[in-house]
Design an enzyme around this catalytic site. Structure first.
Site, short mmCIF file in Angstrom:
data_model
loop_
_atom_site.label_atom_id
_atom_site.label_comp_id
_atom_site.label_asym_id
_atom_site.label_seq_id
_atom_site.Cartn_x
_atom_site.Cartn_y
_atom_site.Cartn_z
N SER A 163 4.27 -40.78 -38.52
CA SER A 163 3.33 -41.04 -39.62
C SER A 163 4.09 -41.69 -40.77
O SER A 163 4.68 -41.01 -41.60
CB SER A 163 2.67 -39.73 -40.07
OG SER A 163 1.73 -39.97 -41.09
N VAL A 182 3.99 -33.59 -36.57
CA VAL A 182 4.75 -34.81 -36.91
C VAL A 182 4.11 -36.07 -36.33
O VAL A 182 4.61 -37.17 -36.58
CB VAL A 182 6.22 -34.73 -36.45
CG1 VAL A 182 6.96 -33.66 -37.22
CG2 VAL A 182 6.32 -34.50 -34.95
N LYS A 195 -1.29 -33.05 -20.92
CA LYS A 195 -1.05 -32.05 -21.97
C LYS A 195 -0.91 -30.72 -21.26
O LYS A 195 -1.90 -30.08 -20.90
CB LYS A 195 -2.21 -32.03 -22.97
CG LYS A 195 -2.03 -31.03 -24.11
CD LYS A 195 -0.97 -31.47 -25.10
CE LYS A 195 -0.86 -30.48 -26.26
NZ LYS A 195 0.11 -30.91 -27.28
N ALA A 210 0.52 -43.90 -41.15
CA ALA A 210 -0.31 -42.73 -41.42
C ALA A 210 -1.78 -43.12 -41.29
O ALA A 210 -2.19 -44.21 -41.70
CB ALA A 210 -0.02 -42.20 -42.81
N VAL A 241 -0.74 -38.94 -31.63
CA VAL A 241 -0.99 -40.36 -31.85
C VAL A 241 0.14 -41.19 -31.24
O VAL A 241 -0.08 -42.26 -30.67
CB VAL A 241 -1.17 -40.66 -33.35
CG1 VAL A 241 -1.36 -42.15 -33.59
CG2 VAL A 241 -2.38 -39.90 -33.89
N GLY A 260 4.30 -32.68 -25.22
CA GLY A 260 4.68 -31.29 -25.41
C GLY A 260 3.90 -30.62 -26.52
O GLY A 260 3.02 -31.21 -27.16
#
Length: 223
Positions: free
Chosen positions: A171, A13, A36, A201, A17, A110
């Protein structure tokens, strides 16, 4: 000191970004580290670029990748498939707290959705957020189906006593249809959580200079 967890309604999803955009925004007012906890799907021959590498390329922020697994699966599944031990969520929480001692903001990205298991003991990004007392931003899709996924994610967070800080559309299409246009109003209406940003996007393909110049404009004035 702020710890911000970025989760999503699903995989794909736009969390990475969105994480980059949120990290860049935080960097305007202090030092930032991005974490991360678990990266999957970047084994030999995968051709995939690790999320940490994407965030660093777009922002220049320091990024800490803690566990890497080959297969493009949920972390606990990927670990069990290989028969390897991965750290429990409590260990990730300790690493995040240590980074928070030396940075103004720590942004944690996550894996998948809020209940995806990050370890083989059942620990999730929701558990991690609760343990470190993080603010949580939920990255959502703009497309049809997003209202249900978003409401479920927000409900899971509230069931643990966590009120989401905001929603981010990961996006936003160049030519939105009726569903996307309606969802701009419906997402905050049905979840009760403000929409703080909408990322176009293709933003992840921008160069660093273009990305950092454009990112502030993706956030709402109140966000």
């Amino acid at each position: 000191m702020t710890i911000l967890v970025v989760t999503g309604t699903d995989t794909g999803v736009g969390k990475t970004v969105a994480t980059a955009a949120l990290a860049h925004r935080a960097a305007a007012s202090g030092s930032v580290a991005v974490v991360k906890p678990v990266q999957t799907g970047v084994g030999p021959g995968s051709g995939e670029v690790a999320d940490a590498e994407v965030v660093h390329r777009l922002t220049g922020c320091a990024v800490h990748e803690l566990t890497v697994l080959d297969e493009p699966l949920a972390p606990d599944t990927a670990a069990r498939l290989r028969g390897v031990r991965i750290p429990p969520v409590a260990e990730y929480a300790d690493r995040v707290r240590v980074l928070a001692e030396s940075h103004d903001t720590v942004v944690v990205e996550g894996s998948g959705g809020v209940l995806v298991r990050l370890d083989t003991e059942g620990g999730t990004i929701l558990d991690l957020a609760a343990e470190v007392g993080a603010e949580v931003v939920v990255v959502v899709s703009a497309a049809l189906g997003t209202l249900n996924h978003s409401e479920l994610t927000v409900a899971a967070l509230r069931a643990r006593g966590i009120e989401p800080a905001g929603l981010v559309i990961g996006s936003w299409p160049g030519e939105p249809g009726l569903a996307e246009t309606c969802n701009l109003d419906d997402l905050p209406r049905v979840t009760g959580v403000p929409l703080i940003a909408s990322i176009p996007a293709g933003a992840g393909a921008l160069g660093r200079d273009e990305f950092v110049a454009a990112a502030p404009g993706w956030f709402s004035p109140a966000g």
